[in-house]
Scaffold this motif. Structure first.
Motif, PDB file in Angstrom:
ATOM      1  N   LYS A 183      29.051  38.150  42.968  1.00  0.00           N
ATOM      2  CA  LYS A 183      28.497  38.179  44.294  1.00  0.00           C
ATOM      3  C   LYS A 183      27.084  38.307  44.320  1.00  0.00           C
ATOM      4  CE  LYS A 183      32.623  39.624  46.768  1.00  0.00           C
ATOM      5  NZ  LYS A 183      33.279  40.565  47.703  1.00  0.00           N
ATOM      6  N   SER A 184      26.441  38.963  43.263  1.00  0.00           N
ATOM      7  CA  SER A 184      24.985  39.297  43.298  1.00  0.00           C
ATOM      8  C   SER A 184      24.267  38.087  42.639  1.00  0.00           C
ATOM      9  CB  SER A 184      24.867  40.708  42.490  1.00  0.00           C
ATOM     10  OG  SER A 184      25.183  40.563  40.991  1.00  0.00           O
ATOM     11  N   GLY A 185      24.993  36.951  42.227  1.00  0.00           N
ATOM     12  CA  GLY A 185      24.145  35.879  41.706  1.00  0.00           C
ATOM     13  C   GLY A 185      23.647  36.156  40.415  1.00  0.00           C
ATOM     14  N   SER A 236      22.908  36.643  49.403  1.00  0.00           N
ATOM     15  CA  SER A 236      24.027  37.554  49.321  1.00  0.00           C
ATOM     16  C   SER A 236      24.150  38.610  50.413  1.00  0.00           C
ATOM     17  CB  SER A 236      23.909  38.078  48.070  1.00  0.00           C
ATOM     18  OG  SER A 236      22.844  39.208  47.966  1.00  0.00           O
ATOM     19  N   GLU A 237      25.042  39.560  50.234  1.00  0.00           N
ATOM     20  CA  GLU A 237      25.175  40.841  51.208  1.00  0.00           C
ATOM     21  C   GLU A 237      23.964  41.449  51.136  1.00  0.00           C
ATOM     22  OE1 GLU A 237      27.651  41.832  53.376  1.00  0.00           O
ATOM     23  OE2 GLU A 237      28.386  39.516  53.400  1.00  0.00           O
TER      24      GLU A 237
END
Length: 657
Positions: A183-185, A236-237
């Motif tokens: 998710k954080s890449g 991302s978030e």
């Protein structure tokens, strides 16, 4: 989440002068307190604290709010963090309500991504300084670029090992989940295939304003043209590249202290400028400059100098950035470096004092920059000169502040040898055209096209409502005045009307205004104004409701800022009121006249805009021979004329107490 009871205790305890006094030296000035603004440099104090209202307001930079807003702005904290800061100051125990499962998961996911990113930064930094590959490849490259160890440490630079998934495997061994690595890449995963996104790259961690690592930029050291030289973390978030500036965490203190920000293009530009002793510098990280990035700078200073390369690409980027910065109401200067130089190479070619002196001597305002740049191709050709003047005037028209526009027009007049009156006229035309375009777009968004095959004339032949059209900017003054009046006099009973049985009933200012707005279905184009009006309506029957403290201490910073601005700023009379002899100091004595007048002007402004739009439609329909559309528009025009005529009578029918 902090429960409302605890929030109320914190707000009640947080005395604004005590909170601000920890950071600003305040002196008593009548009922208020005065000091130098901590958010921008100033010699003459314009930062005012009102203990009675519980607000602060700087009339220099425009920042304002309550004690919570001040801590949020000064310490770069979120709303809950600022509440906890104040709770600690006043020894209040913070009790937090149980969050919903969805809120908990979202919060946990964001925090997990932050934790993974922090681990990655420490891993990459350790690998750069302690592992053989990191030292021989990554550290050697940085030192070849002339980057010293203290700058490497200051910006947490690192190196990702060159392999398929060396970093990802180590992270998982340390207990970090693949879900958050992905998710954080940091990791790319496809079915059972995994690899490190930044393998073999020098790593530039990207920090948010609070200093937490939210993303990375990686530079490859390979010469393969098929490999991108720089690679950034994906959205991302926790990371939105259009809202982030590289180096903002390291630069914010000096930006505030020096009241100026230098804007460059890349990571190494920032590093070299810091190394040269200039620390109030940030980079757009190779992306096109955005409004969010400019607003981020504006939190710390209204002064920006754009420093880009002197090549064609740098010039183009400068021209594009100028208009964006002007649009946000920021003072912009431009510095183009000599051909073949970029901020990185240029800052390494001279001492700190030489670089500072060079920037001060060569930075120029956007008019002189554009004039010098574009005049090169004019060759004294009057047509080309005309195009140049129009290009500069279009930029001036973007500036939101009228005084600043006037100063720019004077400069342009002097430099280009064009009469000021001509430039003023051209600027007015451009602004008028922009406003009309916005109004047309708003009209199209809220109306069926009468020439559309699905147009229903029966439906559109009904009596028009005042708010059928949403105008942009035309009612801003009236809307702000309506909010200001209700903030001060919401519960005051000033009007009287008859109920269904003919019995007299009293109306407060709030009841009167909200009833008038609701009867005609009026709404604002500004979502913030609509939200504030909704909150007023929700508390209409609550006798304990106190608008000023409620809105000043609202958890939404936008609402708090609006309330602070309206209660702190001087009241601006409309032209009609000046003619009528009304004065600000006596407004509480003339509410019976003032409130209906403001509401009336608001409605008439809406109606007049609609009438103009209908007149244009009638002309267009007549030109194409569409007589059915002409008749329909004329019917609407007649009805609207009646609405405009009836507005004054409807307001005049009320009996004043």
């Amino acid at each position: 989440m902090i429960d409302q009871y605890t929030i109320d205790r914190i707000i009640d305890a947080a005395e604004i002068s005590e909170v601000v006094g920890e950071f600003v030296t305040l002196k008593r000035r009548g009922v208020n307190m005065l000091g130098n603004c901590p958010f921008h440099n100033e010699k003459t104090p314009s930062f005012t604290v009102s203990p009675a209202k519980g607000i602060f307001k700087c009339f220099g930079c425009g920042k304002g709010g309550n004690a919570v807003n001040f801590i949020m702005e000064h310490e770069s904290l979120s709303y809950p963090e600022a509440l906890k800061w104040l709770a600690k100051k006043y020894s209040i125990d913070v009790k937090e309500e149980e969050e919903t499962p969805e809120q908990i998961k979202q919060k946990d996911d964001r925090e997990s991504m932050m934790i993974v990113s922090a681990y990655a930064q420490k891993y990459f930094s350790r690998y750069l300084n302690e592992e053989i590959e990191g030292r021989s490849v990554g550290l050697s490259y940085l030192r070849e670029r002339g980057i010293r160890d203290e700058i490497i440490k200051k910006f947490d630079l690192g190196f990702c090992p060159d392999g398929k998934d060396i970093f990802s495997q180590n992270a998982q061994k340390q207990g970090y989940k693949m879900e958050f690595l992905e998710k954080s890449g940091l990791t790319i995963k496809r079915d059972d295939w995994v690899r490190d996104r930044f393998a073999g790259r020098v790593m530039f961690p990207i920090h948010n304003v609070a200093g937490r690592v939210i993303a990375f930029g990686g530079r490859t050291l390979k010469s393969d043209k098929n490999i991108a030289k720089y690679l950034n973390s994906p959205e991302s978030e926790i990371y939105h590249k259009s809202r982030v500036l590289y180096g903002i965490y390291q630069a914010k203190r000096d930006i505030t202290r020096l009241d100026k920000c230098y804007l460059v293009e890349g990571y190494t530009d920032v590093l070299s400028m810091h190394q040269a002793g200039i620390e109030n510098v940030v980079a757009s990280s190779g992306t096109a400059l955005t409004h969010d990035q400019i607003r981020l700078i504006k939190r710390f200073t209204p002064n920006i100098t754009i420093i880009y390369d002197g090549d064609a690409a740098g010039i183009k980027a400068s021209l594009r950035g100028i208009d964006l910065v002007l649009e946000e109401g920021i003072n912009v200067k431009v510095l183009l470096l000599p051909d073949g130089e970029d901020p990185d190479s240029f800052s390494r070619s001279m001492s700190s004092s030489q670089l500072t002196a060079y920037i001060a001597e060569n930075e120029t305002d956007f008019i002189r920059f554009k004039t010098k740049l574009l005049m090169k191709g004019a060759n004294n050709d009057p047509i080309e000169k005309s195009r140049l003047v129009n290009d500069i005037v279009r930029s001036i028209a973007i500036v939101p502040d009228a005084i600043t526009r006037s100063i720019y027009i004077q400069d342009c007049s002097r430099l280009m040898d064009v009469q000021e009156e001509v430039l003023y006229d051209q600027v007015r035309k451009i602004i008028q055209k922009q406003t009309e375009d916005l109004q047309k777009k708003s009209y199209r968004d809220n109306h069926q096209n009468p020439f559309d095959p699905d147009f229903d004339p029966e439906q559109h032949n009904q009596k028009p409502q005042v708010a059928a059209v949403k105008s942009q900017y035309t009612c801003e003054i009236e809307e702000r005045e309506i909010i200001r009046i209700m903030l001060k006099y919401f519960h005051e009973e000033v009007f009287e009307e008859e109920d269904e049985n003919g019995e007299p009933i009293s109306l407060s200012v709030g009841q009167f205004v909200l009833e008038e707005i609701d009867n005609d279905g009026l709404s604002s184009d500004n979502d913030l104004i609509n939200r504030v009006l909704d909150l007023f309506a929700e508390n209409l029957d609550n006798p304990a409701f106190k608008p000023a403290p409620f809105f000043i201490h609202h958890s939404d910073p936008q609402i708090s800022q609006l309330a602070t601005d309206l209660l702190a700023d001087k009241y601006i009379e409309s032209k009609r009121w000046k003619k009528g002899g009304a004065f600000v100091e006596e407004e509480h004595e003339i509410l019976d006249l003032l409130v209906p007048k403001i509401v009336q002007e608001y409605k008439l402004s809406k109606v007049r805009f609609m009438l103009k739009e209908l007149e244009k439609q009638i002309q267009s329909a007549a030109a194409t021979g569409n007589w059915d559309a002409v008749m329909d528009c004329q019917n609407q025009h007649i009805n609207l004329k009646k609405v405009a005529k009836d507005l004054s009578e409807q307001l005049g029918n009320r009996t004043i107490l």
